[in-house]
Scaffold this active site. Structure first.
Site, PDB file in Angstrom:
ATOM      1  N   ARG A  51       4.195  -3.488 -11.038  1.00 54.49           N
ATOM      2  CA  ARG A  51       2.683  -3.477 -10.822  1.00 54.49           C
ATOM      3  C   ARG A  51       1.990  -3.209 -12.330  1.00 54.49           C
ATOM      4  O   ARG A  51       2.460  -2.148 -12.941  1.00 54.49           O
ATOM      5  CB  ARG A  51       2.106  -2.690  -9.694  1.00 54.49           C
ATOM      6  CG  ARG A  51       2.598  -3.186  -8.436  1.00 54.49           C
ATOM      7  CD  ARG A  51       1.846  -4.553  -8.199  1.00 54.49           C
ATOM      8  NE  ARG A  51       2.269  -4.995  -6.785  1.00 54.49           N
ATOM      9  CZ  ARG A  51       3.445  -5.647  -6.368  1.00 54.49           C
ATOM     10  NH1 ARG A  51       4.157  -6.006  -7.556  1.00 54.49           N
ATOM     11  NH2 ARG A  51       3.814  -6.009  -5.173  1.00 54.49           N
ATOM     12  N   HIS A  58      -3.996 -11.970  -7.957  1.00 54.60           N
ATOM     13  CA  HIS A  58      -3.101 -12.694  -8.429  1.00 54.60           C
ATOM     14  C   HIS A  58      -3.027 -12.890  -9.995  1.00 54.60           C
ATOM     15  O   HIS A  58      -4.053 -12.786 -10.532  1.00 54.60           O
ATOM     16  CB  HIS A  58      -2.729 -14.123  -7.921  1.00 54.60           C
ATOM     17  CG  HIS A  58      -2.185 -14.512  -6.511  1.00 54.60           C
ATOM     18  ND1 HIS A  58      -0.877 -13.783  -6.120  1.00 54.60           N
ATOM     19  CD2 HIS A  58      -2.697 -14.828  -5.518  1.00 54.60           C
ATOM     20  CE1 HIS A  58      -0.773 -14.074  -4.827  1.00 54.60           C
ATOM     21  NE2 HIS A  58      -1.646 -14.791  -4.508  1.00 54.60           N
ATOM     22  N   CYS A 103       0.492  -8.029 -10.387  1.00 55.75           N
ATOM     23  CA  CYS A 103       1.837  -8.276 -10.710  1.00 55.75           C
ATOM     24  C   CYS A 103       2.182  -8.344 -12.108  1.00 55.75           C
ATOM     25  O   CYS A 103       1.591  -8.771 -12.972  1.00 55.75           O
ATOM     26  CB  CYS A 103       2.757  -9.453  -9.817  1.00 55.75           C
ATOM     27  SG  CYS A 103       2.553  -9.454  -8.240  1.00 55.75           S
TER      28      CYS A 103
END
Length: 294
Positions: free
Chosen positions: A271, A193, A262
């Protein structure tokens, strides 16, 4: 002695008022003067007395009319309801943002810290892990010294089992399966993340060529050097995980690492990719590599 003429006597009586008459006139004048000074207060008193008198009871028709006049109109009631909905929605959104940006990080960092501690305890006790790992099982630690990141690596990229628990995940399933660090050649692919849930990859865009990236396992330290970066690509671009990843600048088989996350921040539209190349494989028995000592 002769009596005075009657005419003058009558004239004298009419022109000289009696003391009783003069007294009454003086009292009337004094009363008028007092009335002039106190007239305002008398009027005020009269008004207060009038206002204190009870009103006459209303008829049923008049009472209903006044009740309807006091009741808010439909437009006013609608505006109040809309205002309450907006306030409630705003409060709920604020709570959700607080949960996402703060509480998920607190919880995920605690979970990742516990997993890292468990790994180190197992390694210290001599407990060996099998060569194949179960989905969600932690098996290594990722060190990025420049970013002060130390985070467990777990098998798979499940949000529930791995990523949302503050760990980074190894691409290990299906068409996205990548090599392990101990493979003679291949690409060790990791996902993490960038925002919320521990956000271990939040600042990987700050890495520069040559920065060390270290994977620590039970037996070995694998040291990579950051080689290149792809700032933006489509989530469907899985070629970045190929054994010789496209866009990395690598042209022949080697031992590579790929970090994916991300971008832009707080979205999952695209990405961000970072690649590194292994430069050292160091057994734990020889101590930590220079990248973790300096």
């Amino acid at each position: 002695m002769p009596e005075p003429p009657p005419g003058p006597r009558r004239a004298d009586r009419s022109s000289s008022p009696s003391p009783e008459h003069e007294g009454r006139a003086a009292r009337r004048k004094a009363a008028k003067r007092r009335h002039g000074r106190r007239g305002g207060s008398h009027k005020a008193g009269e008004g207060a007395a009038a206002s204190s008198e009870p009103e006459a009871p209303l008829s049923r028709t008049e009472a209903r009319r006044r009740a309807r006049a006091r009741k808010p109109s439909p437009a006013v009631m609608l505006s109040r309801a809309i205002g309450e909905v907006f306030i409630t929605t705003g409060v709920l959104m604020l709570l959700f943002v607080t949960y996402q940006l703060w509480w998920t990080n607190v919880r995920a960092q605690a979970q990742a810290g516990k997993e890292a501690s468990n790994l180190q305890n197992e390694w210290a006790s001599g407990k060996r892990n099998p060569g194949a790992f179960e989905p969600g099982q932690g098996f290594a630690l990722l060190h990025i010294p420049r970013l002060d990141v130390v985070v467990p690596i777990a098998e798979g990229i499940s949000s529930k089992r791995v990523l949302d628990r503050g760990m980074v995940g190894h691409y290990a399933e299906g068409a996205l399966k990548t090599a392990m660090p101990d493979a003679r050649t291949g690409n060790f692919g990791l996902a993490g993340h960038r925002n919320t849930h521990g956000e271990p990859f939040r600042y990987i865009n700050r890495l520069e060529p040559g920065d060390p990236i270290v994977v620590e396992t039970q037996d070995t330290f694998y040291v990579y050097k950051m080689a290149s970066m792809l700032p933006v690509t489509s989530p469907s671009n899985v070629s970045v995980l190929d054994p010789i990843p496209k866009g990395s600048g690598f042209t022949k088989p080697g031992r590579y690492i790929t970090l994916t996350t991300c971008t832009p921040e707080f979205t999952s539209k695209y990405r961000l990719i970072v690649w590194g190349k292994m430069v050292e494989e160091r057994p734990r028995s020889k101590g930590k590599p220079d990248a973790l000592v300096n």
